[in-house]
Design a protein around this motif. Structure first.
Motif, PDB file in Angstrom:
ATOM      1  N   MET A  86       0.829  -1.177   0.000  1.00 40.63           N
ATOM      2  CA  MET A  86       0.000   0.000   0.000  1.00 40.63           C
ATOM      3  C   MET A  86       0.880   1.249   0.000  1.00 40.63           C
ATOM      4  O   MET A  86       0.714   2.112  -0.845  1.00 40.63           O
ATOM      5  CB  MET A  86      -0.920  -0.043   1.220  1.00 40.63           C
ATOM      6  CG  MET A  86      -1.837   1.102   1.319  1.00 40.63           C
ATOM      7  SD  MET A  86      -3.286   0.766   0.335  1.00 40.63           S
ATOM      8  CE  MET A  86      -4.346   2.006   0.916  1.00 40.63           C
ATOM      9  N   VAL A  87       1.805   1.316   0.916  1.00 39.33           N
ATOM     10  CA  VAL A  87       2.705   2.463   0.993  1.00 39.33           C
ATOM     11  C   VAL A  87       3.615   2.489  -0.231  1.00 39.33           C
ATOM     12  O   VAL A  87       3.882   3.559  -0.790  1.00 39.33           O
ATOM     13  CB  VAL A  87       3.533   2.406   2.297  1.00 39.33           C
ATOM     14  CG1 VAL A  87       4.555   3.519   2.322  1.00 39.33           C
ATOM     15  CG2 VAL A  87       2.621   2.498   3.500  1.00 39.33           C
TER      16      VAL A  87
ATOM     17  N   ARG B  41       2.954   1.360  -3.228  1.00 38.18           N
ATOM     18  CA  ARG B  41       2.178   1.811  -4.384  1.00 38.18           C
ATOM     19  C   ARG B  41       1.999   3.328  -4.349  1.00 38.18           C
ATOM     20  O   ARG B  41       2.120   4.000  -5.377  1.00 38.18           O
ATOM     21  CB  ARG B  41       0.827   1.120  -4.398  1.00 38.18           C
ATOM     22  CG  ARG B  41      -0.005   1.463  -5.618  1.00 38.18           C
ATOM     23  CD  ARG B  41      -1.318   0.736  -5.622  1.00 38.18           C
ATOM     24  NE  ARG B  41      -1.063  -0.682  -5.788  1.00 38.18           N
ATOM     25  CZ  ARG B  41      -1.964  -1.631  -5.647  1.00 38.18           C
ATOM     26  NH1 ARG B  41      -3.195  -1.305  -5.296  1.00 38.18           N
ATOM     27  NH2 ARG B  41      -1.666  -2.891  -5.816  1.00 38.18           N
ATOM     28  N   PHE B  42       1.740   3.873  -3.170  1.00 36.25           N
ATOM     29  CA  PHE B  42       1.585   5.323  -3.026  1.00 36.25           C
ATOM     30  C   PHE B  42       2.899   6.028  -3.384  1.00 36.25           C
ATOM     31  O   PHE B  42       2.902   7.028  -4.097  1.00 36.25           O
ATOM     32  CB  PHE B  42       1.177   5.666  -1.595  1.00 36.25           C
ATOM     33  CG  PHE B  42       1.138   7.140  -1.324  1.00 36.25           C
ATOM     34  CD1 PHE B  42       0.107   7.924  -1.813  1.00 36.25           C
ATOM     35  CD2 PHE B  42       2.150   7.740  -0.583  1.00 36.25           C
ATOM     36  CE1 PHE B  42       0.075   9.295  -1.565  1.00 36.25           C
ATOM     37  CE2 PHE B  42       2.130   9.102  -0.339  1.00 36.25           C
ATOM     38  CZ  PHE B  42       1.086   9.882  -0.830  1.00 36.25           C
ATOM     39  N   LEU B  43       4.000   5.481  -2.900  1.00 32.58           N
ATOM     40  CA  LEU B  43       5.310   6.076  -3.183  1.00 32.58           C
ATOM     41  C   LEU B  43       5.622   6.030  -4.676  1.00 32.58           C
ATOM     42  O   LEU B  43       6.093   7.018  -5.248  1.00 32.58           O
ATOM     43  CB  LEU B  43       6.390   5.334  -2.386  1.00 32.58           C
ATOM     44  CG  LEU B  43       7.806   5.865  -2.497  1.00 32.58           C
ATOM     45  CD1 LEU B  43       7.881   7.297  -1.994  1.00 32.58           C
ATOM     46  CD2 LEU B  43       8.755   4.987  -1.720  1.00 32.58           C
TER      47      LEU B  43
ATOM     48  N   ARG C 233       3.470   5.896  -7.157  1.00 31.84           N
ATOM     49  CA  ARG C 233       2.567   6.819  -7.844  1.00 31.84           C
ATOM     50  C   ARG C 233       3.076   8.250  -7.690  1.00 31.84           C
ATOM     51  O   ARG C 233       3.061   9.033  -8.642  1.00 31.84           O
ATOM     52  CB  ARG C 233       1.161   6.690  -7.288  1.00 31.84           C
ATOM     53  CG  ARG C 233       0.138   7.459  -8.113  1.00 31.84           C
ATOM     54  CD  ARG C 233      -1.290   7.323  -7.610  1.00 31.84           C
ATOM     55  NE  ARG C 233      -1.656   5.944  -7.364  1.00 31.84           N
ATOM     56  CZ  ARG C 233      -2.256   5.521  -6.250  1.00 31.84           C
ATOM     57  NH1 ARG C 233      -2.557   6.363  -5.287  1.00 31.84           N
ATOM     58  NH2 ARG C 233      -2.569   4.254  -6.104  1.00 31.84           N
ATOM     59  N   TYR C 234       3.545   8.596  -6.501  1.00 33.18           N
ATOM     60  CA  TYR C 234       4.071   9.940  -6.270  1.00 33.18           C
ATOM     61  C   TYR C 234       5.302  10.195  -7.139  1.00 33.18           C
ATOM     62  O   TYR C 234       5.424  11.231  -7.777  1.00 33.18           O
ATOM     63  CB  TYR C 234       4.428  10.132  -4.796  1.00 33.18           C
ATOM     64  CG  TYR C 234       5.182  11.409  -4.537  1.00 33.18           C
ATOM     65  CD1 TYR C 234       4.533  12.638  -4.562  1.00 33.18           C
ATOM     66  CD2 TYR C 234       6.553  11.385  -4.306  1.00 33.18           C
ATOM     67  CE1 TYR C 234       5.236  13.808  -4.346  1.00 33.18           C
ATOM     68  CE2 TYR C 234       7.255  12.553  -4.095  1.00 33.18           C
ATOM     69  CZ  TYR C 234       6.594  13.777  -4.113  1.00 33.18           C
ATOM     70  OH  TYR C 234       7.285  14.930  -3.917  1.00 33.18           O
TER      71      TYR C 234
ATOM     72  N   ASN D 193       4.490  10.599 -10.865  1.00 39.95           N
ATOM     73  CA  ASN D 193       3.798  11.841 -11.208  1.00 39.95           C
ATOM     74  C   ASN D 193       4.620  13.087 -10.904  1.00 39.95           C
ATOM     75  O   ASN D 193       4.150  14.199 -11.137  1.00 39.95           O
ATOM     76  CB  ASN D 193       2.455  11.919 -10.475  1.00 39.95           C
ATOM     77  CG  ASN D 193       1.484  10.895 -10.999  1.00 39.95           C
ATOM     78  OD1 ASN D 193       1.501  10.573 -12.176  1.00 39.95           O
ATOM     79  ND2 ASN D 193       0.652  10.378 -10.126  1.00 39.95           N
TER      80      ASN D 193
END
Length: 84
Positions: free
Chosen positions: A1-2, A4-6, A8-9, A12
């Protein structure tokens, strides 16, 4: 989860992507990919593979996979026979 967030950040972040694109390792990797692509294209043209029909290509791939499997089995047998 973390993770994937990292990712994505980072994906982008335009400045980060731009800096990475201008870095030497990325440019060198891109050069190598293009070089391999052109070499394989020339090799395919020399060997007459570029005008291969889909059926012939499929048979070539299956023949290649069969040979790889045979070689792997041969190596496994040699490893079993070889004392440590």
């Amino acid at each position: 989860m973390v993770f994937r967030f990292l990712l994505r950040y980072l994906a982008n972040n335009e400045q980060l992507i731009q800096r990475m694109a201008e870095s030497y390792p990325m440019r060198r990797a891109a050069q190598m990919v293009v070089s391999i692509m052109y070499r394989s294209k020339n090799m395919a043209q020399e060997r007459g593979i570029h005008d291969m029909t889909p059926e012939r290509f499929k048979s070539f791939i299956s023949f290649f996979k069969d040979n790889i499997k045979k070689e792997i089995e041969g190596v496994k047998d040699q490893m079993k026979k070889k004392p440590f």
